[in-house]
Every structure is written in C-alpha cells, then in structure tokens.
Design a protein around this motif. Structure first.
Motif, PDB file in Angstrom:
ATOM      1  N   LEU A  70       0.693  -1.276   0.224  1.00 49.59           N
ATOM      2  CA  LEU A  70      -0.022   0.045  -0.018  1.00 49.59           C
ATOM      3  C   LEU A  70       0.823   1.075  -0.135  1.00 49.59           C
ATOM      4  O   LEU A  70       0.468   2.249  -0.595  1.00 49.59           O
ATOM      5  N   ILE A  71       1.754   1.421   0.896  1.00 46.96           N
ATOM      6  CA  ILE A  71       2.810   2.345   0.839  1.00 46.96           C
ATOM      7  C   ILE A  71       3.426   2.603  -0.258  1.00 46.96           C
ATOM      8  O   ILE A  71       3.530   3.773  -0.991  1.00 46.96           O
ATOM      9  N   ASN A  72       4.011   1.274  -1.079  1.00 47.18           N
ATOM     10  CA  ASN A  72       4.561   1.493  -2.393  1.00 47.18           C
ATOM     11  C   ASN A  72       3.715   2.047  -3.280  1.00 47.18           C
ATOM     12  O   ASN A  72       4.050   3.003  -4.085  1.00 47.18           O
ATOM     13  N   GLU A  73       2.298   1.585  -3.468  1.00 46.48           N
ATOM     14  CA  GLU A  73       1.504   1.960  -4.387  1.00 46.48           C
ATOM     15  C   GLU A  73       0.959   3.733  -4.447  1.00 46.48           C
ATOM     16  O   GLU A  73       0.959   4.290  -5.291  1.00 46.48           O
ATOM     17  N   LEU A  74       0.989   3.920  -3.015  1.00 44.04           N
ATOM     18  CA  LEU A  74       0.474   5.289  -2.748  1.00 44.04           C
ATOM     19  C   LEU A  74       1.645   6.246  -3.356  1.00 44.04           C
ATOM     20  O   LEU A  74       1.626   7.488  -3.857  1.00 44.04           O
ATOM     21  N   SER A  75       3.134   5.739  -3.006  1.00 44.51           N
ATOM     22  CA  SER A  75       4.061   6.749  -3.457  1.00 44.51           C
ATOM     23  C   SER A  75       4.262   6.900  -4.917  1.00 44.51           C
ATOM     24  O   SER A  75       5.158   7.648  -5.374  1.00 44.51           O
ATOM     25  N   ARG A  76       3.510   6.049  -5.689  1.00 42.37           N
ATOM     26  CA  ARG A  76       3.795   5.926  -7.118  1.00 42.37           C
ATOM     27  C   ARG A  76       2.932   7.482  -7.503  1.00 42.37           C
ATOM     28  O   ARG A  76       3.169   7.721  -8.734  1.00 42.37           O
ATOM     29  N   PRO A 110       1.595  11.006  -8.274  1.00 44.88           N
ATOM     30  CA  PRO A 110       2.248  12.327  -8.334  1.00 44.88           C
ATOM     31  C   PRO A 110       2.264  13.232  -7.105  1.00 44.88           C
ATOM     32  O   PRO A 110       1.177  13.385  -6.469  1.00 44.88           O
ATOM     33  N   GLY A 111       3.371  13.738  -6.658  1.00 43.21           N
ATOM     34  CA  GLY A 111       3.321  14.541  -5.496  1.00 43.21           C
ATOM     35  C   GLY A 111       3.338  14.055  -4.002  1.00 43.21           C
ATOM     36  O   GLY A 111       3.296  14.419  -3.140  1.00 43.21           O
ATOM     37  N   ILE A 112       3.580  12.732  -4.216  1.00 43.61           N
ATOM     38  CA  ILE A 112       3.348  11.736  -2.923  1.00 43.61           C
ATOM     39  C   ILE A 112       4.670  10.925  -2.732  1.00 43.61           C
ATOM     40  O   ILE A 112       4.977  10.233  -3.494  1.00 43.61           O
ATOM     41  N   GLY A 113       5.296  11.560  -1.896  1.00 45.82           N
ATOM     42  CA  GLY A 113       6.776  10.705  -1.346  1.00 45.82           C
ATOM     43  C   GLY A 113       6.445   9.701  -0.579  1.00 45.82           C
ATOM     44  O   GLY A 113       5.276   9.427  -0.004  1.00 45.82           O
ATOM     45  N   LYS A 114       7.522   9.043  -0.197  1.00 43.51           N
ATOM     46  CA  LYS A 114       7.356   7.793   0.762  1.00 43.51           C
ATOM     47  C   LYS A 114       6.755   8.098   2.231  1.00 43.51           C
ATOM     48  O   LYS A 114       6.132   7.404   2.633  1.00 43.51           O
ATOM     49  N   LYS A 115       7.398   9.309   2.555  1.00 41.37           N
ATOM     50  CA  LYS A 115       6.773   9.723   4.046  1.00 41.37           C
ATOM     51  C   LYS A 115       5.367   9.797   3.888  1.00 41.37           C
ATOM     52  O   LYS A 115       4.523   9.425   4.846  1.00 41.37           O
ATOM     53  N   THR A 116       4.750  10.841   3.075  1.00 44.65           N
ATOM     54  CA  THR A 116       3.507  10.874   2.768  1.00 44.65           C
ATOM     55  C   THR A 116       2.429   9.690   2.758  1.00 44.65           C
ATOM     56  O   THR A 116       1.618   9.442   3.247  1.00 44.65           O
ATOM     57  N   ALA A 117       3.136   8.749   1.700  1.00 46.11           N
ATOM     58  CA  ALA A 117       2.513   7.558   1.453  1.00 46.11           C
ATOM     59  C   ALA A 117       2.478   6.670   2.798  1.00 46.11           C
ATOM     60  O   ALA A 117       1.367   6.156   2.956  1.00 46.11           O
ATOM     61  N   GLN A 118       3.308   6.844   3.398  1.00 45.87           N
ATOM     62  CA  GLN A 118       3.307   6.101   4.839  1.00 45.87           C
ATOM     63  C   GLN A 118       2.342   6.596   5.503  1.00 45.87           C
ATOM     64  O   GLN A 118       1.516   5.783   6.331  1.00 45.87           O
ATOM     65  N   ARG A 119       2.062   8.027   5.729  1.00 49.57           N
ATOM     66  CA  ARG A 119       1.224   8.544   6.689  1.00 49.57           C
ATOM     67  C   ARG A 119      -0.204   8.362   6.357  1.00 49.57           C
ATOM     68  O   ARG A 119      -1.026   7.959   7.046  1.00 49.57           O
ATOM     69  N   LEU A 120      -0.438   8.394   4.784  1.00 51.25           N
ATOM     70  CA  LEU A 120      -1.716   8.014   4.392  1.00 51.25           C
ATOM     71  C   LEU A 120      -2.247   6.548   4.662  1.00 51.25           C
ATOM     72  O   LEU A 120      -3.217   6.102   4.869  1.00 51.25           O
ATOM     73  N   ALA A 121      -1.190   5.743   4.480  1.00 50.88           N
ATOM     74  CA  ALA A 121      -1.264   4.094   4.685  1.00 50.88           C
ATOM     75  C   ALA A 121      -1.785   3.793   6.048  1.00 50.88           C
ATOM     76  O   ALA A 121      -2.639   3.300   6.070  1.00 50.88           O
ATOM     77  N   TYR A 122      -0.891   4.530   6.924  1.00 53.94           N
ATOM     78  CA  TYR A 122      -1.268   4.441   8.395  1.00 53.94           C
ATOM     79  C   TYR A 122      -2.692   4.907   8.728  1.00 53.94           C
ATOM     80  O   TYR A 122      -3.462   4.212   9.481  1.00 53.94           O
ATOM     81  N   TYR A 123      -3.173   6.115   8.037  1.00 58.37           N
ATOM     82  CA  TYR A 123      -4.505   6.479   8.181  1.00 58.37           C
ATOM     83  C   TYR A 123      -5.352   5.568   7.827  1.00 58.37           C
ATOM     84  O   TYR A 123      -6.479   5.357   8.346  1.00 58.37           O
ATOM     85  N   MET A 124      -5.258   5.243   6.430  1.00 56.78           N
ATOM     86  CA  MET A 124      -6.360   4.321   5.936  1.00 56.78           C
ATOM     87  C   MET A 124      -6.635   2.979   6.722  1.00 56.78           C
ATOM     88  O   MET A 124      -7.567   2.601   6.876  1.00 56.78           O
ATOM     89  N   VAL A 125      -5.476   2.462   7.235  1.00 59.88           N
ATOM     90  CA  VAL A 125      -5.612   0.933   7.969  1.00 59.88           C
ATOM     91  C   VAL A 125      -5.947   1.180   9.338  1.00 59.88           C
ATOM     92  O   VAL A 125      -6.349  -0.002   9.844  1.00 59.88           O
TER      93      VAL A 125
END
Length: 195
Positions: free
Chosen positions: A8-14, A16-31
C-alpha cells in the motif's frame, strides 16, 4: 513479495506529489481508521477508472460522451480555450469565470521528448475551428514546451482569420516585487494595461 501494508505504501508513493513519508502517513491513516473509508475510497477509484472516457469533442475526461461542457446549451460556442491536459481544464472550471468551450491537446510540443504536433490533438482542433469559432484562447503552460505549442498553434490559427489570444501573465495578486523572478517581472511589464 511485499506484505500488504508495504505494498500500500509503495502504491501510494507512485502517485504524483506523494513521497514515501506522505505515502506512509496515508497508509497508516487508511488502515487505522474506520473500514468504510478504505472501502469507499477503493470503490470511488474503481468506479472513476471504469467510467472515465475522453470526450469525443474536446477530449476532456468525463463519464459521458460528449462531456457536460460540450453538451451544455449555455456555453459560448464562439470561443475555445486550449489547454494541455484535462487537469488544466478542471482548474479553469473551478474559477467559474469562463463560459466557452475547451480543447485538450494531450500535452505540449517537446522535440527533446519526441512529442511533435502530430502526437497532439492539433488536427482535431483545426477541424473544430471550421464551425464558427471567433476566438481561440491559448492556455498552455509558460514552460518552453508550452510557449512553443502556443506559438505553433497561433501560426496555424492566424491564416484562418480567427483571433488567437494568450492568457495574461505576470505578478500574482498580493505579490511583492522584490521576490519576483526576472521572467515574471518581464511578463508583467510587457503585459501591462492602462489604469
């Protein structure tokens, strides 16, 4: 194979404008949030992807063909605003100040990237200009590619006797002169208007 959370983190970081840290925050929020958020988001993405089609007239992304803009009887059909991408069209629509039609080119001329006029929807634009259009507003970006595209289109449009205009450029409202870059200041000076 990645575990589902890492995937999920990897897919979110793909995105545009979403880096690894933002992807990680979004993933934690979603789960960790209510399950309906993740399922509703998943359904919305799938539904949007499955129903999105390019408008056969202006090439905007829509769920109908022709799109709501092209099929609206309240739009001014004598003006076409040309943008590079559908997201540019959406930005102009959000301002609620323009009531004409659009044409989405699908990019900008970029010889270094191998994008030529024939790779864009230029011929479709020229075909549309045969139907009583009085003005074409060129709203391509101010990048070198956007400027090249605007100049190319203006040269195509001029012999047709149709007015070709370019969006104004310059200082944004509330900007301080001391922070403006030289090219923005040049555009503002060249595009000045009487008071």
């Amino acid at each position: 194979m990645l575990d589902p959370f890492a995937r999920l983190i990897n897919e979110l970081s793909r995105l545009p404008g979403i880096g690894k840290k933002t992807a990680q925050r979004l993933a934690y929020y979603m789960v960790t949030s209510d399950s309906t958020l993740a399922y509703d988001l998943s359904d919305a993405i799938r539904q949007a992807k499955d129903s999105a089609v390019p408008c056969s007239v202006c090439f905007n992304i829509s769920s109908t063909d022709p799109c709501e803009i092209c099929s609206s009887a309240s739009r001014d059909t004598s003006i076409i605003l040309v943008v590079q991408d559908a997201k540019d069209l959406a930005a102009i629509e959000r301002a609620r100040t323009y009531n004409g039609l659009y044409h989405v080119l699908g990019g900008a001329i970029s010889p270094l990237s191998g994008i030529k006029p024939e790779n864009l929807r230029v011929s479709e634009l020229v075909s549309r200009l045969q139907s009583g259009v009085g003005e074409v507003i060129l709203a391509t970006s101010t990048s070198i590619e956007g400027e090249t595209t605007a100049v190319y289109l203006a040269r195509l449009i001029e012999p047709l006797g149709i007015k070709a205009t370019r969006l104004a450029r310059g200082l944004p409202i509330g900007a301080e002169l001391e922070y403006a870059d030289p090219s923005t200041l040049l555009s503002a000076i060249e595009g000045r208007k009487p008071v």
